[in-house]
Structure formats: structure tokens, C-alpha cells
Design an enzyme around this catalytic site. Sequence first.
Site, short mmCIF file in Angstrom:
data_model
loop_
_atom_site.label_atom_id
_atom_site.label_comp_id
_atom_site.label_asym_id
_atom_site.label_seq_id
_atom_site.Cartn_x
_atom_site.Cartn_y
_atom_site.Cartn_z
N SER A 239 32.81 11.48 39.04
CA SER A 239 32.18 10.79 37.92
C SER A 239 30.71 11.18 37.84
O SER A 239 30.22 11.96 38.67
CB SER A 239 32.30 9.28 38.08
OG SER A 239 31.53 8.84 39.19
N LYS A 240 30.03 10.64 36.85
CA LYS A 240 28.63 11.00 36.63
C LYS A 240 27.74 10.67 37.82
O LYS A 240 26.70 11.29 38.01
CB LYS A 240 28.10 10.30 35.37
CG LYS A 240 28.71 10.84 34.08
CD LYS A 240 28.13 10.13 32.87
CE LYS A 240 28.74 10.69 31.59
NZ LYS A 240 28.21 10.00 30.39
N ARG A 241 28.14 9.68 38.60
CA ARG A 241 27.30 9.30 39.74
C ARG A 241 27.21 10.41 40.79
O ARG A 241 26.33 10.39 41.66
CB ARG A 241 27.82 8.01 40.37
CG ARG A 241 29.09 8.16 41.19
CD ARG A 241 29.50 6.84 41.82
NE ARG A 241 30.66 6.98 42.67
CZ ARG A 241 31.91 6.97 42.23
NH1 ARG A 241 32.16 6.84 40.93
NH2 ARG A 241 32.93 7.10 43.05
N HIS A 242 28.14 11.37 40.73
CA HIS A 242 28.14 12.47 41.69
C HIS A 242 27.24 13.63 41.24
O HIS A 242 27.18 14.66 41.91
CB HIS A 242 29.57 12.98 41.91
CG HIS A 242 30.46 11.99 42.56
ND1 HIS A 242 31.54 11.42 41.91
CD2 HIS A 242 30.43 11.42 43.80
CE1 HIS A 242 32.15 10.57 42.73
NE2 HIS A 242 31.50 10.56 43.87
#
Length: 471
Positions: A239-242
Amino acid sequence: MKVRTRFAPSPTGYLHIGGARTALFSWLYARKMGGDFILRIEDTDLERSTQASVDAILHAMDWLGLNYDEGPFYQTQRFDRYKQVVQQLLDSGHAYYCYCSKEELDAMREAQMARKEKPRYDGRWRDSQETPPAGVAPVVRFKNPLEGVVEIDDQARGKIVISNTELDDLIIARSDGVPTYNLSVVVDDMDMGITHVIRGDDHINNTPRQINIMRALGHQIPVFAHVPMILGPDGQRLSKRHGAVNVMQYRDEGYTPEALLNYLVRLGWSHGDQEIFSRQEMIEFFELSGINRAPSSINPDKLVWLNQHYLKTLPVAVIAEQLQWQLAHQQLDTRTGPSLEAVILAQRERVKNLAELVASSRYFYEAIKDYDPQAVQKQFKPETAVYLKAVHAALVDVANWDAESIHQAIQQACEALGVKLGKVGPALRVAVTGSASSPSLEITLGLIGRERSLERIQAAIDYIEKMPIKA
């Protein structure tokens, strides 16, 4: 039979790295087998599909160099064909109209869940002789076989067997006549002669349904290979958090397409222990049987390592071309100053990415606006002005402004001062670049040029002499 693969993204966002890997695998297999690679835009989700997303996908494919032989084809331009096939299925008895209201379907599912059954359509209109209710626009459902199994000889996951009793009668056309995903995909793959479907394993549940529709239409079933998902470094769904998920974000951060492709091909595929692959080697070695069954986790450090490798080994002209976006983005004009190719040669083993290469090369083309405060504190001492004056005087007399002559002049100045280069070099570097980091002094000064170098050394001398004397 000529191999024909396809990549079929939905334009509801940017091209993410999972989609890019699917595109790469499909592209590689087509190229290896001397086949065709088709790009198809699955834009039937009219509410979420945008032209901006289409443009982003096409741009990303172009940046990665994944050229397609046919397309892009757009599903929204094929509605007449889908309606024709829906009618064909109705006429042959493989589909039927369903008049269930939303309230009926909700009640059906709630009752099934209360009985701890799998929520599914119960087929009440499958063979119904009832008179259709007035004023209700029906959907069209596919009449899925009630017996037997669907066997998938998946090239990535092995044999998959699904009982038809697990599948309900899916909707193939909505009440407004718009075809659903599973119907349009089948028709497209049939009409485009797709022989191999390589896609993410999130489509496994769709595959037996699509196979049954293909069989009802008398079409030969393509070969399937479902690729496991990509996970973050923490083992969770990506996801974007990665970090970067959009492919073009990697370009923006300074990665080369060669590095990203090499990185993607090793996310879920292997050829022995080899880590670095040229594009031609990827094509030569790629096999569907080499796709891993288990999900792969991203490793940002590996991508950085690969990017450094390609920065060091790609032809300078290729890097120069790839730098153009970064130069424009960072607003660095390289028309006045050393050749960009010469700067690349001097800098490419010192940086991790193209963005860093541009940012760290600004002093070759622009005047120094400010010195790095930490470098000034460490290197600019009262005696430094004396050292720089000696170097300035030695460099003024250099006949040929080349690396060897510059090196000799600096060395002679140090000998005349009775100090080692370590006393003079760091301050000289700050004087001509504004920072404590650069290629070797002779290369740096050689690229900056005689006039600019001498002006900057004199400016540093003036700066030091105006510095307040510390008690």
C-alpha cells in the site's frame, strides 16, 4: 499457434508496480515466444475510469519500454459486440433474464448467512416460468453448469480444481445493458485471439467463471498463469504506506527504467541465483514455470543497489536522455557549462539516483549562492585564505586546463606552502563547489572551467577575509 498475450489495466488510477510486473511478464513471454503483446484498457467502470488514468498508464508503459504490438483497445468502444454475445448466450439457452430486486437479493443473502451458508444467488429465475414483473429492468445472468468441475492447469500455481457447485449464476449484463467485467473480458480474449492470460492471482476466482462462459461460446480455453501478489517489507499487502506504488513516482525519485524492470522481474520470478538481467536476458531466460507460487516482498535497498549498478554501466548517452526530465523538474539549465556527458562520467559512481545526480551537479552550471554552513565552519579558517591565494596563483599560470595540469599546479602550491594536500584540498573544494563533496579536485575544476574556478577561489578568499575573527 502464435502466442498472444495481453495486459488489461482498468484506468481508475495510476499504473502501480503490481500491474507493471504483470505487464512485464506478459510482454516478456510474448517476446520470448515471438508472439504479440496487446494492450487493452478495461474502462467499463464508467464512474471511476478517467482519461487522466489512461494517459498515466500509457505514459508508464512508454517509460518502461514495454511496447505493444496492438492497441490500446478500449472496452467502451466495444459495447455493441458485448451485447451481441449476450444475445447469443440468451438464444442458446446459456443465459437468462433475472428480475430480482435489490431488496430480494439482500433478503436472500441474509437468510443464507443466518443458515451459515455461503451468500450467493439461488437461481430462482434460472428456469422460471413466471410472468416477469411489470416495470422491472432485468439483468442477464449466465447459466453456470450445475455439475462437474473446472480444471485450470495454471502455469504458475499448478493444477487448480473448482467445483461448479461453488459457482453461482453471475450477472453478465446489468439492467442498463452495460456488460460486466467477466463477460467483456471473455469476449475480448476470444476476439483478440489471446492464447496466454498472465495476471494477478486476485483474478483466480474469476477464472473458472470465464472458462465456463468460453465453453458455452465454443471457444478454446487460453493458458492461464496467475502471479502471486507483491507484499511490503513487513509482509503486509502493498500500500501507499510502503512508499512508491505509482510507477511514475519511481521515475520522479530518479530511478532508471532498466533498474525498475530488473527489480520487478525478480519479484516473483527467478533464473538460478542471477540478480542482474539485461532486457535481452530477461526475454531469453523468462519461463512461466519460473514464476514463484509464494508472494514476494519488496526490498527498497535492492532497488537502490540495482539503480546504482545501472547508473555506473549504462551508456552515458542513455543516462543523459533519462536525465532530461529531472533537469526540467529541478530547473537546471545545462546549456552553458561542461558537457552533460562529462558531468555524468564524473558523478555517476557517486550518486544513488538521477535526482541526486542533478541536485549534486548544480555548481557545474550555476554560480554558488551559498556555502554549506557546516563546511564553512570546518574548512574556512583565517589561514585558509593564504592557502587559497597560493592555489589561485598557481592555477593562473596553468597553460592547458586539463586534469593533469590542474593536479600538478595544486600540488606545487601545497609544496610551496609546506603543507599537505589534506590542508588545502577540502577548503578548495568548498570554494569552487559550495560544499564538501565533489569528484576529485582536478576533475571538478576541469569541468567548472578556468575562469569560473579562479573567480570562485577569489570569492572564497574575500569571504574568509571578511569573516569575524574568533576570540
